[in-house]
Write an enzyme that holds these catalytic residues in place. Structure first.
Site, short mmCIF file in Angstrom:
data_model
loop_
_atom_site.label_atom_id
_atom_site.label_comp_id
_atom_site.label_asym_id
_atom_site.label_seq_id
_atom_site.Cartn_x
_atom_site.Cartn_y
_atom_site.Cartn_z
N GLY A 10 -55.12 -60.13 13.73
CA GLY A 10 -55.12 -59.86 12.32
C GLY A 10 -54.68 -60.90 11.66
O GLY A 10 -54.01 -60.84 10.57
N HIS A 155 -46.02 -49.32 -2.48
CA HIS A 155 -46.46 -50.35 -1.71
C HIS A 155 -47.88 -50.63 -2.57
O HIS A 155 -48.07 -49.99 -3.62
CB HIS A 155 -46.97 -49.98 -0.31
CG HIS A 155 -46.01 -49.90 0.64
ND1 HIS A 155 -44.81 -49.08 0.79
CD2 HIS A 155 -45.45 -50.89 1.39
CE1 HIS A 155 -44.01 -49.27 1.51
NE2 HIS A 155 -44.28 -50.56 2.11
N LYS A 159 -52.95 -50.57 0.85
CA LYS A 159 -51.99 -50.11 2.18
C LYS A 159 -52.87 -48.94 2.35
O LYS A 159 -52.67 -47.98 1.31
CB LYS A 159 -50.62 -49.85 1.83
CG LYS A 159 -50.00 -49.23 2.98
CD LYS A 159 -48.59 -49.35 2.88
CE LYS A 159 -47.73 -48.71 4.08
NZ LYS A 159 -47.71 -49.54 5.40
N THR A 166 -41.76 -47.23 7.36
CA THR A 166 -40.35 -47.37 6.77
C THR A 166 -39.91 -46.16 6.19
O THR A 166 -38.74 -45.68 6.63
CB THR A 166 -40.26 -48.52 5.65
OG1 THR A 166 -40.82 -49.70 6.03
CG2 THR A 166 -38.83 -48.57 5.14
#
Length: 266
Positions: A10, A155, A159, A166
C-alpha cells in the site's frame, strides 16, 4: 540487531508514502520492496524524491516477496484485502506490522494462530500515534471511576470503514474497566435511525467523515454535575511515524499476535 529488510504494502497511499519516507530517511532499515496497484512499474524513490537506488512498485504481493528476502511487511492497504495480505505474509514466515483497520475479533484469533504456527510476529496497530495510545490509556483509567461514556471519532472523508479501529479499541479498553455497561436507563426514540450512533457493548460510538480532517477522537464521560473529555488530534500523517518506528524496533523480538501499540511501549 542487524538492519531489517522491509516491504511496504500500500506504498502509494497517503500513509504508505509517509512510511516509505520514514524508512528511507529516518531508520537504518532497508526498503527492499513496495507494492501497490497504483503506479506499478515506477520507482517509488523517484516519485517521492528520495535518495538511493531505485525500488520499483509491484502490483502483486506474493510475487514481490518471492523475489527477495523480506523480514517485515508493513501493510497500509484496505479492509477488503488486509486479511489476505496478513495470511500471505505470515504463511511465508514474514513478520507483519499492520495499520489497516477493519480487523475483527475472529480475524485476530486467526492471525494469532498463523503467527504462532509460523514462529513470527503480527503487530496489529489500530493507531500509531503515541498520543492516541495515551488517550486510550487515560480513557480506560477514567472508566474505573465514571460509568457513562460516549466516543466521537472524526476522520478524513476517504476512510471507508466506520467506526475506526481506534474507537473500537478504546471501547474495549473502557469496558474492561467499567463497573457496568448499563447507562441511559430510558427508552430512547431515534427519529432518524442511527442518530445515537453505533453501540459497542453499551458505549455509543459516533463517526464523522469530512474533508480537512485527518484522525481525531473524543471520549466524553458524564456524571452528575460534571463531564470529562479526553481528546487526541493528529493534524498530519507524520504524527504516526514515531509509532511506526517503535513497531519496527520491537517486532523482531515478538512471537505471535500483539494488538495495540500500547503493548510495546516501554
Amino acid at each position: 540487531m542487524m538492519n531489517k529488510r522491509v516491504l511496504v504494502n500500500g506504498a502509494c497511499g497517503r500513509m504508505g508514502q509517509e512510511v516509505v519516507k520514514t524508512i528511507v530517511n529516518d531508520t537504518a532499515d532497508e526498503l527492499v520492496g513496495v507494492c501497490d496497484k497504483n503506479n506499478e512499474g515506477k520507482d517509488i524513490k523517484k516519485l517521492l524524491s528520495l535518495p538511493g537506488p531505485e525500488v520499483i512498485i509491484e502490483g502483486d504481493l506474493l510475487s514481490s516477496i518471492k523475489k527477495r528476502e523480506v523480514d517485515i511487511i508493513i501493510d497500509f492497504t484496505t479492509p477488503a484485502v488486509v486479511m489476505d495480505n496478513i495470511e500471505l505474509g505470515l504463511s511465508n514466515g514474514i513478520n507483519m506490522i499492520v495499520g489497516t483497520t477493519g480487523i475483527t475479533e475472529v480475524d485476530l484469533q486467526r492471525i494469532d494462530k498463523l503467527a504462532c504456527d509460523n514462529d513470527v510476529a503480527a503487530l496489529i496497530i489500530p493507531n500509531f500515534a503515541i498520543g492516541a495510545v495515551l488517550m486510550m490509556r487515560f480513557a480506560a483509567e477514567a472508566a474505573k471511576y465514571l460509568n457513562n461514556v460516549e466516543i466521537i471519532e472524526l476522520h478524513h472523508d476517504q476512510k471507508v470503514d466506520a467506526p475506526s479501529g481506534t474507537a473500537v479499541k478504546t471501547a474495549e479498553l473502557i469496558n474492561y474497566n467499567r463497573i457496568s455497561n448499563q447507562q441511559n436507563n430510558i427508552d430512547e426514540i431515534e427519529k432518524l435511525p442511527g442518530a445515537r450512533g453505533g453501540d459497542s457493548n453499551g458505549i455509543k460510538i459516533h463517526s464523522v467523515r469530512l474533508p480537512g480532517l485527518i484522525a481525531h477522537q473524543e471520549v466524553i464521560y458524564g456524571t452528575e454535575g460534571q463531564s470529562l473529555t479526553i481528546r487526541h488530534d493528529s493534524y498530519n500523517r507524520k504524527s504516526f511515524m514515531p509509532g511506526v518506528k517503535l513497531a519496527l524496533d520491537k517486532v523482531m523480538g515478538i512471537k505471535g499476535l500483539v494488538y495495540g501499540l500500547e503493548k510495546v511501549l516501554d
